[in-house]
Enzyme design. Structure first.
Site, mmCIF file in Angstrom:
data_model
loop_
_atom_site.group_PDB
_atom_site.id
_atom_site.type_symbol
_atom_site.label_atom_id
_atom_site.label_comp_id
_atom_site.label_asym_id
_atom_site.label_seq_id
_atom_site.Cartn_x
_atom_site.Cartn_y
_atom_site.Cartn_z
ATOM 1 N N ASP A 262 4.262 0.759 6.229
ATOM 2 C CA ASP A 262 3.982 1.778 5.404
ATOM 3 C C ASP A 262 2.886 1.291 4.370
ATOM 4 O O ASP A 262 2.755 0.176 4.080
ATOM 5 C CB ASP A 262 5.268 2.251 4.861
ATOM 6 C CG ASP A 262 6.059 1.199 4.000
ATOM 7 O OD1 ASP A 262 6.152 0.049 4.573
ATOM 8 O OD2 ASP A 262 6.360 1.457 2.827
ATOM 9 N N ASP B 245 -2.565 -3.644 1.856
ATOM 10 C CA ASP B 245 -1.184 -3.747 1.583
ATOM 11 C C ASP B 245 -0.468 -2.757 2.361
ATOM 12 O O ASP B 245 -0.157 -1.693 2.140
ATOM 13 C CB ASP B 245 -0.626 -3.475 0.142
ATOM 14 C CG ASP B 245 0.529 -3.806 -0.043
ATOM 15 O OD1 ASP B 245 1.340 -4.202 0.852
ATOM 16 O OD2 ASP B 245 1.171 -3.273 -1.227
ATOM 17 N N GLU C 268 8.862 -0.410 3.374
ATOM 18 C CA GLU C 268 8.935 -1.349 2.496
ATOM 19 C C GLU C 268 8.719 -0.875 1.316
ATOM 20 O O GLU C 268 9.294 -1.331 0.166
ATOM 21 C CB GLU C 268 8.054 -2.605 2.847
ATOM 22 C CG GLU C 268 8.206 -3.788 2.042
ATOM 23 C CD GLU C 268 7.324 -3.980 0.847
ATOM 24 O OE1 GLU C 268 7.687 -4.898 0.080
ATOM 25 O OE2 GLU C 268 6.596 -3.129 0.592
ATOM 26 N N GLU C 269 7.654 -0.074 1.051
ATOM 27 C CA GLU C 269 7.236 0.283 -0.515
ATOM 28 C C GLU C 269 8.176 1.362 -1.067
ATOM 29 O O GLU C 269 8.290 1.277 -2.011
ATOM 30 C CB GLU C 269 5.956 1.273 -0.287
ATOM 31 C CG GLU C 269 4.618 0.341 0.313
ATOM 32 C CD GLU C 269 4.253 -0.910 -0.663
ATOM 33 O OE1 GLU C 269 4.689 -0.697 -1.831
ATOM 34 O OE2 GLU C 269 3.347 -1.275 -0.376
ATOM 35 N N ASP D 113 2.417 -10.607 3.213
ATOM 36 C CA ASP D 113 2.344 -9.404 2.463
ATOM 37 C C ASP D 113 1.884 -9.746 0.819
ATOM 38 O O ASP D 113 2.048 -8.975 0.037
ATOM 39 C CB ASP D 113 3.981 -8.734 2.449
ATOM 40 C CG ASP D 113 3.688 -7.405 1.793
ATOM 41 O OD1 ASP D 113 2.905 -6.727 1.644
ATOM 42 O OD2 ASP D 113 5.027 -6.900 1.233
HETATM 43 ZN ZN ZN Z 1 3.157 -4.787 0.625
#
Ligand code: ZN
Length: 408
Positions: free
Chosen positions: A86, A145, A179-180, A202
């Protein structure tokens, strides 16, 4: 040993990922929180299968798993490589126009009207003069990212499959959703991911290596006032807005995000809503030191008690929720996995920079769950916004570092 990666090929791979809008959505009750993440998962499943990885699958919670089998009988640890699919919802991820600035000469990059990427604004860019740089088109984020992380992991595996003379143990891949929005490990299939240790890919700039994160606690504070017509409020009204203001001013003034960096922790009021009758305040408490975080928590509870004595019982309700731990505690006993990454970087001609993360990573949770998991740079800068950029040589170096980590 020197490896030749085809940078153009990596850029093409990254561009294909960037085109799929995988912005996660905090307001969604679904897991994953957005449809695009299924699309990228499906894309990766096909790609990894074509490349010849084993046991490729997408779980029912949208985790992409795959395995690069060992190509030697020699004893070797099973190493996991993890990146998230994501992207942040802080900037649009729709219709990302990946733009290659060939041999960037150091002048301003006009990405779109009102969106200029310049050394004046972002001095760290100067280090990349002369390099090929990827940006988006000025209206969206780029998504390095963490699609740069995915690109590097897939490309390292591809290279190893094409060069069987490089010996390595078993490598497990996991690409995670959401993750975000802090849910990246909620459905992590740890039982099917039997690595001895892993790395999330990351991080930020070239050479960055993280094994320390914040300890994190979130707080919800509710102020219960007494609302009375202001014309006849004397000695009757208790204004929740006044209480909330008092609360914010009672917190240690220098210990807020805008005044702290490095290892300094903070109190942060991030949302406030309400009126005379009732105010809700959301806070986060962060600290690299567990004991100091415990003191911060106690200070909120003491403050609530003090205000309840002043304004009457039940005026202030404060509830605390622990979020994640500093992974350092779990990494220190197996510090050789950090050294392994440091050596892999030095071998690629990069001096590792051990940077404490002022936040958490998926690895914070995974380390706590029993899978020690430091974090490695992707090479990207200015994440979560329109000014995001990715120097192509950094992406290539990231790929090389991963290869160095897994090879014998
Ligand atoms: Zn990230």
């Amino acid at each position: 040993m020197k490896y030749e990666f085809n940078a153009e090929h990596l850029v093409k791979r990254f561009t294909a990922y960037a085109k799929i809008n995988t912005a996660s959505d905090e307001r969604s009750a679904q897991l994953p929180s957005s449809e695009g993440q299924w699309q990228l998962a499906e894309h990766l499943k096909n790609e990894l299968t074509e490349l010849g990885l084993a046991n490729v699958q997408v779980t029912d919670k949208c985790y992409v798993l795959a395995e690069l089998p060992a190509n030697t009988e020699e004893a070797a640890p099973v190493i996991g490589l993890i990146a998230h699919m994501d992207t942040s919802s802080e900037a649009s991820g729709e219709n990302v126009q990946v733009t290659l600035h060939k041999a960037w000469d150091g002048s301003d990059m006009q990405l779109a009207p009102g969106c200029v990427l310049s050394v004046k604004e972002f001095p760290e860019m100067a280090a990349y003069r002369g390099q090929d740089i990827l940006t988006a088109g000025g209206t969206t984020l780029l998504g390095a990212d963490d699609k740069a992380g995915i690109t590097a992991i897939v490309s390292a595996c591809e290279y190893l499959l094409q060069h069987p003379e490089i010996k390595h143990g078993k490598v497990l891949l996991a690409f995670t959703p959401d993750e975000e929005i802090g849910c990246g490990t909620d459905g992590f299939p740890l039982a099917d991911f039997k690595a001895d240790f892993a790395y999330t890919v990351d991080g930020g700039a070239l050479g960055e290596l993280n094994y320390e994160t914040f300890n994190a606690c979130n707080a919800k504070v509710i102020f219960n006032g007494v609302s009375v017509h202001p014309g006849s409020a004397k000695n009757k009204m208790r204004n929740a807005v006044t209480m909330a203001a008092e609360w914010q001013l009672a917190l240690p003034q220098g210990e807020k995000p805008e005044y702290t960096d490095g290892y300094e922790g903070f109190y942060h009021c991030l949302r406030i809503e309400g009126g005379t009758d009732r105010v809700e305040l959301d806070m986060i408490l962060r600290d690299h030191d567990k004991n100091i975080l415990a003191k911060r928590k106690q200070l909120l509870l003491d403050l609530a008690e003090f205000m309840n004595n002043k304004y009457g019982a039940g005026s202030v309700e404060c509830s605390l929720q622990d979020m994640y731990c500093n992974m350092k505690e779990y990494i220190t006993p197996v510090f050789e996995i950090v050294e392994r990454a440091e050596n892999a970087m030095r071998e690629a001609g990069i001096e590792p920079q051990l940077v404490p993360v002022r936040g958490g990573t998926d690895g914070s949770r995974l380390s706590e769950m029993g899978l020690p998991c430091p974090n490695i740079f992707t090479g990207g800068h200015n994440f979560h916004g329109r000014y995001e950029y990715l120097p192509v040589p950094s992406l290539v170096k990231c790929t090389e570092v991963l290869l160095n980590i897994v090879k014998l």
